[in-house]
Write a protein that holds these residues in place. Structure first.
Motif, PDB file in Angstrom:
ATOM      1  N   VAL A  37      42.826  35.112  38.981  1.00 29.23           N
ATOM      2  CA  VAL A  37      42.659  36.548  38.775  1.00 29.23           C
ATOM      3  C   VAL A  37      42.984  37.233  40.099  1.00 29.23           C
ATOM      4  CG1 VAL A  37      41.049  38.394  38.204  1.00 29.23           C
ATOM      5  CG2 VAL A  37      40.894  36.192  37.014  1.00 29.23           C
ATOM      6  N   ARG A  40      40.462  42.481  38.860  1.00 25.68           N
ATOM      7  CA  ARG A  40      39.697  42.685  37.626  1.00 25.68           C
ATOM      8  C   ARG A  40      38.879  43.941  37.823  1.00 25.68           C
ATOM      9  NH1 ARG A  40      34.838  38.985  35.114  1.00 25.68           N
ATOM     10  NH2 ARG A  40      34.642  40.168  33.162  1.00 25.68           N
ATOM     11  N   GLN A  55      42.832  43.541  33.869  1.00 22.56           N
ATOM     12  CA  GLN A  55      42.931  42.345  34.703  1.00 22.56           C
ATOM     13  C   GLN A  55      44.392  42.150  35.105  1.00 22.56           C
ATOM     14  OE1 GLN A  55      41.717  39.330  31.967  1.00 22.56           O
ATOM     15  NE2 GLN A  55      39.623  40.100  31.807  1.00 22.56           N
TER      16      GLN A  55
END
Length: 94
Positions: A37, A40, A55
């Motif tokens: 990630v 986010r 995201q």
């Protein structure tokens, strides 16, 4: 070559917390599929037309994404996902 995507998530009515909790459970699995990630964020929603979460995810390639989507641990949580998430949109990024 890497794959970068933006994921937009809309909750079922009144299920914002459940959406975020579900994502807390599945996003760590990305590491097992050569993914991470990058960002986010919870969205300040002006209306229900806006997503609740955004995201940015980076993966090694399309095969990594496909592997993540087929991960049995992720699939085992499909009931939670269905209960919390109304709509998902995935955008490919440059």
């Amino acid at each position: 070559m890497s794959l970068r995507i933006c994921v937009l998530l809309w909750p079922r009515s009144g299920r914002d917390t459940e959406l975020h909790d579900y994502e807390d459970s599945v996003l760590p699995l990305l590491a097992d599929h050569r993914g991470a990630v990058v960002a986010r964020e919870r969205v300040v929603r002006a209306s229900d037309a806006d997503p609740a979460e955004l995201q940015v995810i980076e993966l090694a390639d399309q095969d990594s994404f496909d592997s993540y989507m087929r991960d049995p641990r992720r699939i085992a949580l499909d009931d939670r996902r269905s209960a919390a998430i109304e709509r998902t949109q995935i955008l490919n990024l440059e």
